[in-house]
Structures are given as C-alpha cells and as structure tokens.
Write a protein that holds these residues in place. Sequence first.
Motif, PDB file in Angstrom:
ATOM      1  N   GLY A   9       3.168  -2.161 -15.013  1.00  0.00           N
ATOM      2  CA  GLY A   9       4.167  -2.368 -13.994  1.00  0.00           C
ATOM      3  C   GLY A   9       5.269  -3.274 -14.496  1.00  0.00           C
ATOM      4  N   GLY A  10       6.228  -3.571 -13.612  1.00  0.00           N
ATOM      5  CA  GLY A  10       7.328  -4.444 -13.988  1.00  0.00           C
ATOM      6  C   GLY A  10       8.654  -3.892 -13.517  1.00  0.00           C
ATOM      7  N   PHE A  35      -2.026   5.575  -5.799  1.00  0.00           N
ATOM      8  CA  PHE A  35      -1.235   5.630  -4.582  1.00  0.00           C
ATOM      9  C   PHE A  35      -0.110   4.621  -4.731  1.00  0.00           C
ATOM     10  CE2 PHE A  35      -3.789   8.117  -1.487  1.00  0.00           C
ATOM     11  CZ  PHE A  35      -4.912   8.336  -2.258  1.00  0.00           C
ATOM     12  N   ARG A  36       0.900   4.701  -3.868  1.00  0.00           N
ATOM     13  CA  ARG A  36       1.974   3.712  -3.896  1.00  0.00           C
ATOM     14  C   ARG A  36       2.462   3.437  -2.471  1.00  0.00           C
ATOM     15  NH1 ARG A  36       6.808   7.259  -6.805  1.00  0.00           N
ATOM     16  NH2 ARG A  36       7.159   8.739  -5.072  1.00  0.00           N
ATOM     17  N   GLN A  37       2.995   2.236  -2.312  1.00  0.00           N
ATOM     18  CA  GLN A  37       3.537   1.849  -1.013  1.00  0.00           C
ATOM     19  C   GLN A  37       4.878   1.165  -1.227  1.00  0.00           C
ATOM     20  OE1 GLN A  37       1.000  -0.627   1.453  1.00  0.00           O
ATOM     21  NE2 GLN A  37       2.046   0.096   3.295  1.00  0.00           N
ATOM     22  N   THR A  89      10.349   2.846  -6.724  1.00  0.00           N
ATOM     23  CA  THR A  89      10.032   1.438  -6.508  1.00  0.00           C
ATOM     24  C   THR A  89       8.973   1.296  -5.422  1.00  0.00           C
ATOM     25  OG1 THR A  89      12.199   0.657  -7.212  1.00  0.00           O
ATOM     26  CG2 THR A  89      10.938  -0.780  -5.754  1.00  0.00           C
ATOM     27  N   ALA A  90       7.882   0.619  -5.764  1.00  0.00           N
ATOM     28  CA  ALA A  90       6.761   0.465  -4.837  1.00  0.00           C
ATOM     29  C   ALA A  90       5.682  -0.395  -5.484  1.00  0.00           C
ATOM     30  CB  ALA A  90       6.173   1.833  -4.477  1.00  0.00           C
ATOM     31  N   VAL A  91       4.702  -0.754  -4.684  1.00  0.00           N
ATOM     32  CA  VAL A  91       3.465  -1.320  -5.223  1.00  0.00           C
ATOM     33  C   VAL A  91       2.517  -0.152  -5.465  1.00  0.00           C
ATOM     34  CG1 VAL A  91       1.507  -2.848  -4.829  1.00  0.00           C
ATOM     35  CG2 VAL A  91       3.791  -3.492  -4.009  1.00  0.00           C
ATOM     36  N   GLY A 115      -3.110  -3.837  -6.841  1.00  0.00           N
ATOM     37  CA  GLY A 115      -1.727  -3.398  -6.728  1.00  0.00           C
ATOM     38  C   GLY A 115      -0.875  -3.942  -7.856  1.00  0.00           C
ATOM     39  N   ALA A 116       0.069  -3.132  -8.309  1.00  0.00           N
ATOM     40  CA  ALA A 116       1.004  -3.526  -9.371  1.00  0.00           C
ATOM     41  C   ALA A 116       2.410  -3.162  -8.930  1.00  0.00           C
ATOM     42  CB  ALA A 116       0.663  -2.817 -10.679  1.00  0.00           C
TER      43      ALA A 116
END
Length: 122
Positions: A9-10, A35-37, A89-91, A115-116
Amino acid sequence: QVQLVESGGGLVQAGGSLTLSCVASGRVSAIMGWFRQAPGKEREFVAAANWDAVAVSYVESVKGRFTISRDSAKNAVQLQMNSLKPEDTAVYYCAASRDVVLARTESSYDSWGQGAQVTVSS
C-alpha cells in the motif's frame, strides 16, 4: 480462526503500480480475497482466488489492471495493482474464507486483515 497480516500500500500517482501482500497464519484457507472501502462508501469485493489461483474472480472495474496471486507454501495472497486510478483510493482488506468455492460476498469470509491504505493522486 485465521490471522491475516497485510503489507504494502501507500501513495502513488495515477497510472502507477502497487503491490499488496497478505500472509495468513493458522488455518489453511482454500479461498482468499481482497476487498476495499473508499471514504463514505461500503466495502466492496475486489478479487478472490482459490488455492493455486487457477480459479480467480475480479470486480469489473479492476479487470485487466489488477492481478491476484497465491503463494500456497506461505499461505499468502498478493494483489498486483497496475494502471491505478484515483477511484482506486481506498483501504484494502485481505480476507480468508472457510469455503472452497470462490465468493464475492463479505459474509463468505470469516477472517480479515487490518487494512492497508492505498491512495492514488491525480
């Protein structure tokens, strides 16, 4: 229960690439996924793979840009993300399932990573 530890991530510019990794300890999981949020949105399915990543599934918006892979020896899963867009863009969360069939719903997964954060600037 499975413990999942994510890395990667980053921050990256649009068009760039990032790789997320997730190592599982405890139960061996036949199915692992991502998954992403995004801010203000519900968590959504991104990708899933079976034990050897012969069977994979992607959400339509990442097809052709993201690749999920498995390292069965390490009980791990990776998500290679190319051609990133600001809307990515998300976690991002790694998840493990007790099932042996690919699943795209949160309820099919019983273990989650911390989460990342992935941020794509325009």
